[in-house]
Design an enzyme around this catalytic site. Structure first.
Site, PDB file in Angstrom:
ATOM      1  N   GLY A   7     -22.518 -15.743  21.898  1.00  0.00           N
ATOM      2  CA  GLY A   7     -22.555 -16.036  20.473  1.00  0.00           C
ATOM      3  C   GLY A   7     -23.577 -17.100  20.131  1.00  0.00           C
ATOM      4  O   GLY A   7     -23.431 -17.847  19.163  1.00  0.00           O
ATOM      5  N   ALA A   8     -24.647 -17.146  20.921  1.00  0.00           N
ATOM      6  CA  ALA A   8     -25.618 -18.231  20.783  1.00  0.00           C
ATOM      7  C   ALA A   8     -26.480 -18.099  19.540  1.00  0.00           C
ATOM      8  O   ALA A   8     -27.148 -19.069  19.158  1.00  0.00           O
ATOM      9  CB  ALA A   8     -26.515 -18.284  22.027  1.00  0.00           C
ATOM     10  N   GLY A   9     -26.490 -16.942  18.904  1.00  0.00           N
ATOM     11  CA  GLY A   9     -27.274 -16.793  17.689  1.00  0.00           C
ATOM     12  C   GLY A   9     -26.598 -17.370  16.462  1.00  0.00           C
ATOM     13  O   GLY A   9     -27.215 -17.465  15.401  1.00  0.00           O
ATOM     14  N   GLY A  10     -25.329 -17.769  16.590  1.00  0.00           N
ATOM     15  CA  GLY A  10     -24.596 -18.304  15.461  1.00  0.00           C
ATOM     16  C   GLY A  10     -24.893 -19.772  15.207  1.00  0.00           C
ATOM     17  O   GLY A  10     -25.627 -20.435  15.946  1.00  0.00           O
ATOM     18  N   LEU A  12     -23.003 -22.660  15.309  1.00  0.00           N
ATOM     19  CA  LEU A  12     -22.637 -23.601  16.369  1.00  0.00           C
ATOM     20  C   LEU A  12     -23.374 -23.277  17.663  1.00  0.00           C
ATOM     21  O   LEU A  12     -23.798 -24.185  18.389  1.00  0.00           O
ATOM     22  CB  LEU A  12     -21.128 -23.576  16.598  1.00  0.00           C
ATOM     23  N   TYR A 135      -7.553 -13.799  11.304  1.00  0.00           N
ATOM     24  CA  TYR A 135      -8.529 -14.522  12.098  1.00  0.00           C
ATOM     25  C   TYR A 135      -7.830 -15.579  12.960  1.00  0.00           C
ATOM     26  O   TYR A 135      -8.053 -15.659  14.170  1.00  0.00           O
ATOM     27  CB  TYR A 135      -9.572 -15.182  11.194  1.00  0.00           C
ATOM     28  N   LYS A 139      -7.544 -15.926  17.108  1.00  0.00           N
ATOM     29  CA  LYS A 139      -7.967 -17.116  17.850  1.00  0.00           C
ATOM     30  C   LYS A 139      -6.809 -17.712  18.647  1.00  0.00           C
ATOM     31  O   LYS A 139      -7.008 -18.235  19.744  1.00  0.00           O
ATOM     32  CB  LYS A 139      -8.551 -18.151  16.893  1.00  0.00           C
TER      33      LYS A 139
END
Length: 323
Positions: A7-10, A12, A135, A139
């Site tokens: 998820g590095a494109g997000g 955070l 959601y 989580k």
């Protein structure tokens, strides 16, 4: 050492990847095929992959003793999609680590205050998980799955609340409303919010990866300074140098507008900033958490005050032409 960030494109993920590079780590960034790579910066190995595909995860974790699992969805039309990506995707990432012999040092899961549920008084890590929507449910399940592997992998869970900072799109709606000269006040009592600047949040993730006290536990990563929706918007107004007009918004009007926005999103395929999930979050009695465990066990404290975080966000938004 080499670290993988899914998820590095997000929002955070980009900040975390840069923080890891600045700390001397080699970084492998996993982004969705065809997805945005954002501003990952130099010194980052970018690999395309779907975090719900075992083969993609196996290639990504190979040779990475540190794994930060951030990949997930924040919006979906059905409960099953949240669980498939956020919960089962976490299980697949953990299984990939076991199969590849990776994560010998640490597996850090990006959880969320949403897993613990709303609270006016302040959630503690030992409180039962009480998510209020799909959601948060996904989580919470991801967290249970991750900690069930604690006997086989050194797993730690980060639970940030609302994240603010340069490049954030989740809170952009409120900045744009204030930029147009309005300050929305929800009907009813104050609804306190915990929050954290994204740069502090990235530091917290590094602490979970480095400190020996972290494995087997979840940690709220939040600023000790709390706010509410009005306080956030007032900070935006001060950063922008404007005096907005206060507009009282009844809860029913917000729910109705969110329903219409969701219907338009389904009809057009264009994601609007308002949706029923956001409306439910805003109308909850509060979203707050205590910060003592991260402070006492990890030595972690958020450093950036709300005014500075909002000011930096406004400057980045203006530079990008977003406000």
């Amino acid at each position: 050492m080499r670290a993988l960030v899914t998820g590095a494109g997000g929002f955070l993920g980009q900040h975390l990847a840069r923080a890891l590079v600045a700390s001397g780590h080699e970084v492998r960034a996993m982004v969705r095929p065809g997805g945005s790579r954002g501003e990952l910066g130099g010194g980052v190995e970018v690999v395309a992959g779907d975090a719900t595909r075992p083969d993609d995860l196996a290639r990504a974790v190979r040779g990475c003793p540190l794994v930060f699992h951030l990949a997930g969805v924040r919006r979906a039309a059905v409960r099953e999609e949240f669980l498939r990506v956020n919960a089962e995707g976490t299980r697949l990432a953990l299984e990939a680590c076991l199969a590849e012999g990776a994560a010998a040092q640490r597996f850090v899961l990006a959880g969320s205050l949403a897993a613990a549920g709303p609270s006016r008084e302040g959630k503690r890590e030992e409180d039962p998980l009480q998510p209020a929507e799909w959601y948060g449910e996904s989580k919470a399940e991801a967290e249970r799955i991750a900690l069930s592997y604690a006997g086989r992998l050194p797993v730690a869970v980060a639970r940030p609340p609302r994240i603010i900072g340069p490049g954030d799109r989740e809170n952009l709606l409120f900045f744009r409303i204030v930029a147009r000269g309005l300050l929305l006040e929800l009907s009813g009592p104050p609804r306190p919010l915990s929050w954290i600047d994204v740069r502090d949040c990235a530091r917290g993730f590094l602490a979970l990866a480095e400190r020996p006290e972290a494995p087997g536990r979840a940690f709220f990563l939040a600023s000790a300074e709390r706010t509410d929706l009005s306080g956030l918007q007032q900070a935006v107004a001060e950063a922008l140098g404007i005096r907005p007009r206060r507009v009282r918004l009844p809860a029913g009007a917000l729910r109705a507008a969110a329903l219409v926005a969701d219907l338009l999103t389904r009809a057009t395929g264009r994601r609007l900033p308002l949706n029923r999930k956001l409306a439910r979050q805003l109308l909850a009695p509060g979203w707050t958490c205590e910060v003592s465990r991260a402070r006492d066990l990890l030595g972690f404290e958020a450093r950036i005050p709300l005014a500075d975080s909002v000011r930096d966000s406004c400057e980045a938004y203006r530079a990008a032409g977003w406000v």
